[in-house]
Design a protein around this motif. Structure first.
Motif, PDB file in Angstrom:
ATOM      1  N   ARG A  55      43.276   0.010  11.397  1.00 53.19           N
ATOM      2  CA  ARG A  55      43.489  -1.332  12.013  1.00 53.19           C
ATOM      3  C   ARG A  55      42.451  -2.138  11.436  1.00 53.19           C
ATOM      4  O   ARG A  55      42.763  -3.632  11.150  1.00 53.19           O
ATOM      5  CB  ARG A  55      43.751  -1.277  13.304  1.00 53.19           C
ATOM      6  CG  ARG A  55      43.835  -2.690  14.006  1.00 53.19           C
ATOM      7  CD  ARG A  55      44.447  -2.462  15.404  1.00 53.19           C
ATOM      8  NE  ARG A  55      44.545  -3.837  15.989  1.00 53.19           N
ATOM      9  CZ  ARG A  55      45.223  -4.291  17.167  1.00 53.19           C
ATOM     10  NH1 ARG A  55      45.783  -3.321  17.840  1.00 53.19           N
ATOM     11  NH2 ARG A  55      45.295  -5.467  17.507  1.00 53.19           N
ATOM     12  N   GLU A  94      42.861  -6.015   9.442  1.00 53.30           N
ATOM     13  CA  GLU A  94      42.359  -7.171  10.328  1.00 53.30           C
ATOM     14  C   GLU A  94      41.364  -7.981   9.294  1.00 53.30           C
ATOM     15  O   GLU A  94      41.507  -8.970   9.404  1.00 53.30           O
ATOM     16  CB  GLU A  94      41.837  -6.762  11.619  1.00 53.30           C
ATOM     17  CG  GLU A  94      42.913  -6.277  12.628  1.00 53.30           C
ATOM     18  CD  GLU A  94      42.360  -6.028  13.892  1.00 53.30           C
ATOM     19  OE1 GLU A  94      42.855  -5.896  14.837  1.00 53.30           O
ATOM     20  OE2 GLU A  94      41.083  -5.653  13.881  1.00 53.30           O
ATOM     21  N   TRP A 135      48.450  -7.276  13.172  1.00 56.32           N
ATOM     22  CA  TRP A 135      47.070  -7.243  12.690  1.00 56.32           C
ATOM     23  C   TRP A 135      46.429  -8.133  11.661  1.00 56.32           C
ATOM     24  O   TRP A 135      45.257  -8.399  11.789  1.00 56.32           O
ATOM     25  CB  TRP A 135      46.968  -5.777  12.263  1.00 56.32           C
ATOM     26  CG  TRP A 135      47.466  -4.541  13.023  1.00 56.32           C
ATOM     27  CD1 TRP A 135      47.540  -4.645  14.626  1.00 56.32           C
ATOM     28  CD2 TRP A 135      47.201  -3.033  12.734  1.00 56.32           C
ATOM     29  NE1 TRP A 135      47.566  -3.487  15.006  1.00 56.32           N
ATOM     30  CE2 TRP A 135      47.485  -2.460  14.047  1.00 56.32           C
ATOM     31  CE3 TRP A 135      46.975  -2.273  11.713  1.00 56.32           C
ATOM     32  CZ2 TRP A 135      48.014  -1.158  14.056  1.00 56.32           C
ATOM     33  CZ3 TRP A 135      47.637  -1.189  11.805  1.00 56.32           C
ATOM     34  CH2 TRP A 135      47.668  -0.490  12.943  1.00 56.32           C
TER      35      TRP A 135
END
Length: 364
Positions: A106, A110, A131
């Motif tokens: 993640r 991001e 994300w």
């Protein structure tokens, strides 16, 4: 422009795609491929790369390589190849995907400047994931005839360019940043005699590009362009309407102080009190920018104030230290002379925090 591609060793489709991309990009960029973590790290340490292009997901090694890249000032882009679609995530979800998602995947998504996906279905999945909203579609010539390899390469190069045109203050040299401050001062004062620093030419076209794009992105182009003319520099002609760049996820375009507080004030001191109240709100919302400092700098240079009365008024409104910190920030960012400061500059921990807000205003 130098690009390092990190690709999995055992995926023939990704290998063919990246090879096709490099072959069709030609001399537009210098592309290097690495398939092993150790090799990628060594290349990042020994050569300056502008962009690290991660191909594929769910590899622990990608997170380690990105850490090295960030330390070397290299920006990152991700091509998931459908590996973030829900049916892929659901495979071995509890034992593999969820732990990896929490540990690194993640964060990789991001922190990527852009996510390159290959179709509308994948785009829909990425947007539902939420994300990263900096999503670009470039179709894959290996699996569709709707795009040619040359067009694919051209689109990818445009994204690489867009990445390097984002948050350009971070890419400017110390000399370019110093020159920018002199342009700002000359642009505000409209007189080259106020600029006493020794200046030399900006080193290359790329540094000029970064400076001009930063001025455009932060809404200080008129001031900077005027300063360039006054100081008799020759800037390259860049059509800003054709330049695109990425902005942070939750970016809000800042309003000028004047837009918010208006123009109807009985005295200059009342106007400055309203100005510092608005500045306090901007700091609290982490929306303070160099454009606001330029606005305040110009205000102090062009209008006289009753300094003693202003100090008392600011103290009563608990704004005195905020105003003193602004004096220090203008000294650093716009080269405001102390003779124009109605208050003494204050440099402390909070001042440095605000300066970092301004510096990272466009940070991805």
């Amino acid at each position: 422009m130098k690009i390092l591609h990190y690709i999995p060793q055992d995926d023939d489709m990704i290998t063919s795609y990246v090879t096709m991309l490099i072959d069709n990009m030609g001399l537009e960029a210098e592309n290097v491929i690495a398939t092993e973590e150790a090799v990628a790290k060594e290349k990042l340490k020994s050569i300056h790369f502008d962009i690290l292009h991660i191909h594929g997901c769910w590899r622990n090694s990608s997170a380690k390589i990105i850490k090295t890249a960030v330390k070397k000032g290299c920006r990152m882009i991700l091509s998931p190849y459908g590996q973030l679609e829900p049916w892929i995530i659901d495979e071995r979800y509890w034992k593999e995907k969820l732990p990896k998602q929490i540990l690194f995947q993640r964060h990789i998504v991001e922190s990527a400047y852009a996510i390159i996906i290959q179709g509308r279905m994948e785009e829909e999945c990425m947007r539902k994931l939420g994300w990263n909203n900096r999503i670009e579609i470039i179709r894959n010539p290996i699996i569709t005839h709707s795009i040619t390899p040359s067009v694919m390469a051209r689109k990818m190069y445009a994204i690489y360019r867009k990445i390097l045109d984002s948050n350009t203050l971070e890419l400017m040299t110390e000399h370019s940043q110093k020159t920018l401050r002199c342009f700002i001062k000359a642009g505000i004062t409209r007189d080259a005699r106020w600029v006493t620093e020794e200046l030399s030419e900006i080193s290359n076209t790329e540094q000029w590009r970064y400076l001009l794009i930063y001025a455009h992105a932060e809404r200080i182009s008129p001031i900077v362009q005027r300063g360039i003319t006054i100081l008799d520099y020759q800037a390259p002609d860049i059509d800003m309407e054709k330049v695109s760049f990425y902005l942070p996820m939750h970016y809000e375009e800042p309003k000028s102080i004047q837009e918010v507080i208006g123009l109807q004030f009985a005295t200059e001191n009342e106007r400055l009190l309203a100005t510092f109240k608005q500045i306090r709100k901007l700091i609290q919302k982490r929306q303070m920018t160099i454009a606001h400092l330029c606005e305040l700098d110009r205000e102090l240079r062009e209008h006289d104030v009753e300094e003693d009365h202003l100090c008392e008024t600011l103290k009563e409104a608990s704004l005195y230290k905020t105003a003193c910190r602004m004096m220090q920030l203008m000294k650093e960012w716009t080269n405001l002379d102390e003779g124009f400061m109605p208050l003494p500059p204050l440099e402390d921990r909070i001042t440095r925090q605000i300066s970092q807000q301004i510096y990272h205003h466009l940070k991805i």
